[in-house]
Design a protein around this motif. Structure first.
Motif, short mmCIF file in Angstrom:
data_model
loop_
_atom_site.label_atom_id
_atom_site.label_comp_id
_atom_site.label_asym_id
_atom_site.label_seq_id
_atom_site.Cartn_x
_atom_site.Cartn_y
_atom_site.Cartn_z
N THR A 245 -3.46 1.97 9.24
CA THR A 245 -2.03 1.69 9.13
C THR A 245 -1.56 0.93 10.37
O THR A 245 -2.19 0.99 11.43
N ALA B 41 -5.64 9.32 4.08
CA ALA B 41 -4.29 9.27 3.52
C ALA B 41 -3.57 10.62 3.56
O ALA B 41 -2.38 10.67 3.91
N LEU C 229 0.04 11.32 5.50
CA LEU C 229 1.21 11.85 4.81
C LEU C 229 1.72 13.13 5.46
O LEU C 229 2.93 13.26 5.75
N LYS D 53 3.44 12.73 8.59
CA LYS D 53 4.64 11.90 8.43
C LYS D 53 4.56 10.59 9.20
O LYS D 53 5.57 10.07 9.69
N ASN E 145 4.13 7.79 7.99
CA ASN E 145 4.85 6.76 7.23
C ASN E 145 6.25 6.51 7.80
O ASN E 145 6.83 5.44 7.59
N LEU F 152 -0.13 0.07 5.06
CA LEU F 152 -1.33 0.89 4.84
C LEU F 152 -2.40 0.03 4.19
O LEU F 152 -2.15 -0.62 3.17
N GLU G 48 2.10 8.62 -2.98
CA GLU G 48 3.32 9.15 -2.35
C GLU G 48 3.73 8.30 -1.15
O GLU G 48 4.93 8.07 -0.92
N LEU G 49 2.76 7.83 -0.39
CA LEU G 49 3.07 6.97 0.75
C LEU G 49 3.70 5.66 0.26
O LEU G 49 4.63 5.12 0.89
N LYS H 197 7.20 6.29 -0.62
CA LYS H 197 8.03 6.48 0.57
C LYS H 197 8.28 5.18 1.33
O LYS H 197 8.86 5.18 2.41
N MET I 271 5.81 2.59 2.09
CA MET I 271 4.72 1.86 2.74
C MET I 271 4.20 0.75 1.83
O MET I 271 4.13 0.91 0.61
#
Length: 340
Positions: free
Chosen positions: A157, A217, A221, A224, A226, A232, A287-288, A291, A293
């Protein structure tokens, strides 16, 4: 009559002594308190595995062995945990197996980039003779290895730009694990590698001390990251087995039944932790993305360019490993690939 009474009393005393000293496993388990610490964030597969281990030990010991959990690196990072185990300050930890190369060069083999392309291949090596041989090398170092859990495959990332090619990494300051192979790997890719303990990563990213980092990953997550990272890249550049270790000082205080209980609990929790890790990996990416990314998946042709660029790193660190052990690992990898 007197002889009969004496015989009865003698047998009763003997039976009582046997009951007290414990013919039967439960009576062979004494009272112990264990501190189990790691850098894993709450909610991560690693932390969930620790909780499962504590639950299993409590059940198997009838509550006699208590496991106190310390997550989020509150007692220190992985490197500090090695010293804490050796000194008897902490009884147990779960940490990146590759970091143990500071104690024995052969552990560098688990961190060779792009070595394992699937969990099945990794399991075959780490749970087989090669993984066991590595753990046995820790005995002279004041550590006892019980097995391997996992962090899974590492992804990259950063906060500056999408990374879709090798060239995109150039000039980025990337936080890496405190291990020489990670430093060489990202420096060779053109980044500026910055080794830091995991508990310091969020702040370093937030303050722009570093531009990026690399972790599985689910770890990204749950920590946090992100919140302080925009991009990513699904690189799968390394697979991270986690060594489950106890301090030799603590291990010496345990009897055989207690040791077997803890060993069995480690392996039972391993199967749970790996299952959670693998289930969470794909869900975490989605999920990332949800949110905010930006997710980039490296094309197969680009991965081959990565492999070519880091070949000198692989060759350099492979030379640190016992040739026979490396050959055995390669044979197990080939066998596991063929069985897929």
């Amino acid at each position: 009559m007197r002889n009969g009474l004496q015989a009865f009393l003698a047998s009763a005393v003997t039976a009582g002594m046997l009951l007290f000293t414990g013919v039967g496993n439960a009576a062979e388990i004494g009272a112990h308190t264990m501190k189990l610490a790691s850098a894993g964030a709450d909610g991560s597969p690693l932390a969930l595995g620790m909780a499962k281990f504590a639950e299993i030990v409590k059940e198997k010991s009838g509550g006699k062995i208590k496991v106190q959990l310390f997550t989020n690196g509150v007692l220190g990072g992985d490197v500090q945990m090695i010293s804490a185990l050796q000194g008897g300050i902490v009884e147990m930890t779960v940490l990146n197996a590759g970091l143990l190369s500071s104690l024995d060069d052969n552990f560098v083999m688990v961190d060779l980039p792009f070595q394992f392309e699937s969990p099945k291949v990794a399991d075959a090596v780490m749970d087989g003779p090669v993984g066991k041989a590595l753990l046995e090398k820790l005995s002279p170092k004041g550590l006892v290895g019980l097995g391997y859990w996992e962090l899974g495959f590492r992804q990259l990332t950063n906060s500056r730009r999408p990374i879709a090619t090798v060239e995109d990494i150039a000039g980025l300051k990337i936080r890496v694990v405190q291990s020489p192979i990670y430093i060489d790997l990202f420096n060779t890719l053109g980044a500026n590698a910055v080794p830091l303990p995991f508990p310091e990563v969020y702040t370093a990213l937030e303050t722009k001390t570093v531009d990026g980092q690399e972790n599985p990953a689910p770890s990204i997550l749950t920590a946090k990251l992100n919140e302080v990272q925009k991009y990513l890249t699904l690189s799968n550049h390394m697979y991270n087995p986690q060594a489950v270790l106890v301090g030799a000082k603590f291990w010496a205080k345990l009897n055989e039944d207690e040791r077997k209980l803890i060993q069995d609990a480690t392996l039972e929790a391993r199967d749970y932790e790996r299952r959670v890790s693998r289930e969470q990996a794909s869900k975490a990416v989605e999920e990332l993305k949800a949110k905010g990314m930006t997710v980039t998946e490296l094309a197969p042709a680009e991965i081959e360019k990565f492999r070519a660029k880091i070949r000198p790193v692989v060759e350099k660190f492979s030379q640190k490993v016992d040739p026979a052990l490396m050959a055995q690992a390669q044979a197990e990898i080939a066998k596991a690939r063929a069985a897929q």
